[in-house]
Design an enzyme around this catalytic site. Structure first.
Site, PDB file in Angstrom:
ATOM      1  CD  GLU A 186       3.657   1.782   2.411  1.00 48.08           C
ATOM      2  OE1 GLU A 186       2.830   1.502   3.306  1.00 48.08           O
ATOM      3  OE2 GLU A 186       3.718   1.160   1.339  1.00 48.08           O
ATOM      4  CD  GLU A 236      -1.919   3.342   2.980  1.00 50.20           C
ATOM      5  OE1 GLU A 236      -1.941   2.086   2.839  1.00 50.20           O
ATOM      6  OE2 GLU A 236      -1.254   4.093   2.254  1.00 50.20           O
TER       7      GLU A 236
END
Length: 502
Positions: free
Chosen positions: A187, A390
């Protein structure tokens, strides 16, 4: 799981979208080869923070300097990895996402490889492969070796590109015969904002209540260096390893589902600006070789430039896109506001209303937001392969509430259903990973938010793992048995839960 299978019939998913009828589906509705997995990360799972040659990362320094919960022990995955792989096998996971601790493998960030760290990852990866679980390895998950931060400022210095590439080279060389899916940076966009704009994640730099930092410039410098480091590692893999190992290299991004607060033209324009700043910031260079025009116009000279060579290096450097999704937000247009300095948020010129309490990790269930993210990537960036690395739900409460986690089951089945909708609409999404396999140390919340399919008793020195109802449900779904409506399925799971174990 065998004893569970003998007691229950697997559930399919009853998907409830506002204004639509519920429908039932099963794993068999997904394309052949679609991967269902779960994940953890090194600092959140491994523990053994000072064992066998590992040295501190910026995350060790960050939590200890602020007297916060820490990952010194975490789940003790470093010692219990065989037990945890067995949980993955019993659950039926196709794949597992994990990260490699740079400061365990190369304790000083550069220089000699730590043989004990190297052996641990070889053993762990071999354990996964032996049991038929596809390893998805992440090279960097917030945990830069502290030595590099001390030496030259870490991600703020272009030197990091060379050191990250050398670290990636070790990983590709040592683990690449078994690892075919590499994520360079976890991320990257939100790591940059959290660590260099807000100061809430390591190394904790900002212009506000931080000891040091500059929220006006540092997020853009770091974001630029992250892209160059990713692209450099990707080029190395393609030149040196891809023909021999046959794997792929990607970047992962945190994707918020944005919607305009009103039907006004200003809010619609602001919503696109939000997408450009939060997602296009990284995806535009990866796809087209430069930052979004709105960022160039707004940020000006604070936004670094790619040379022609760098633009070509970054463009096309991600074989797939890793997506991490938890949040939806409504977007309102606001006038630029500069309280003495510009930062990432003032640059966007928007106000976000989250459907989530970020502090408590309690979020509204908005599966259409994930479906919208996948549709947007399909339409705006050439429909690249996507893995959702995720997605999950935090729950609080005592052991009994944690075990009977039907809200998590409700969450998972509607979000997986949203992914199926996106796939049916043409999105090239190829996998879905639940966060997390088990309760872990959460970077923003310590040990209070629990996302795991498996309960971990952190009060017990043995750190006992116990399956929650969601672990049984996810296992049943993955194994694709006969389907029936979810209300019936949860009821039957609950009735059998106490007499069965994975």
């Amino acid at each position: 799981m065998d004893c569970v299978v003998s007691l229950i019939i697997t559930i399919s998913l009853a998907l409830h979208f506002p204004g639509s009828c519920s429908h039932v589906y099963s794993r068999s509705d997904f394309p052949e080869g679609f991967a269902f997995g779960a994940g953890t990360s090194a600092y959140q799972w491994e523990g053994a923070a000072a064992e066998d040659g590992r040295k501190p990362s910026v995350w060790d320094t960050f939590v200890h300097s602020r007297n916060l919960d820490n990952g010194d022990v975490a789940c003790d995955g470093y010692h219990k990895y065989k037990e945890d792989v067995q949980l993955m096998v019993e659950t039926g996971l196709d794949a597992f996402k994990f990260s490699i601790s740079w400061s365990r493998l190369i304790p000083n960030g550069r220089g000699p490889v730590n043989p004990k760290g190297l052996q641990f990852y070889k053993n762990f990866i071999q354990e996964l492969v032996t049991h038929g679980i596809e390893p998805h390895a992440t090279l960097f998950h917030y945990d830069l070796p502290q030595a590099l931060e001390d030496d030259y400022g870490g991600w703020l210095n272009r030197t990091i590109v060379k050191d990250f590439t050398a670290y990636a080279d070790v990983c590709f060389r040592e683990f690449g015969n078994h690892v075919k899916f590499w994520t360079t940076l976890n991320e990257a966009n939100i790591f940059t904002i959290g660590s260099y704009n807000d100061g809430i994640t390591g190394p904790g730099r900002c212009s506000g209540n931080c000891k040091s930092g500059n929220s006006s410039t540092e997020p853009y410098i770091v974001g630029h260096n992250l892209l160059l480091a990713h692209a450099s590692a990707s080029r190395l893999y393609r030149q040196k390893y891809k023909d021999m190992q046959g794997g792929s290299v990607a970047l992962s991004l945190y994707a918020i589902g944005f919607s305009p607060l009103t039907t006004s033209k200003d809010d619609e324009i602001a919503t696109q600006r939000a997408r450009d700043f939060y997602l296009g910031w990284m995806l535009e260079p990866l796809t087209f070789g430069d930052y979004p025009h709105v960022m160039r116009r707004t940020v000006g000279s604070r936004l670094p430039h790619f040379s022609e060579e760098e633009s070509e290096l970054v463009k096309g450097s991600s074989d797939f896109i890793g997506i991490i999704h938890y949040l939806a937000a409504n977007v309102t247009n606001t006038k630029p506001y500069f309280p003495g300095y510009a930062d990432f948020y003032s640059d966007t010129g928007i106000t976000l209303s989250y459907t989530c309490n970020i502090t408590t990790s309690q979020c509204a269930v908005t599966p259409w937001a994930l479906e919208g993210v996948l549709e947007y990537i399909k339409q705006s960036y050439g429909n690249p392969p996507v893995y959702i690395l995720e997605n999950g739900k935090s729950m609080k409460g005592d052991f009994q509430l944690q075990e009977k986690d039907t809200p998590r089951i409700d969450y998972l089945h509607v979000y997986i259903g949203a992914v199926l909708n996106a796939v049916r609409n043409g999105s090239d999404t190829r996998g879905y990973f639940v966060w997390s396999l088990m309760d872990v140390f959460e970077l923003l919340g310590g040990y209070s938010p629990r996302y795991g399919l498996y309960y971990v008793n952190f009060s017990d020195s043995r750190l006992t793992r116990s399956p929650k109802l969601s672990a049984h449900w996810y296992s049943a779904f993955i194994k694709g048995d006969t389907t029936f409506r979810v209300s019936q399925g949860i009821s039957q799971l609950q009735s059998n839960f106490s007499s069965s174990s994975l």
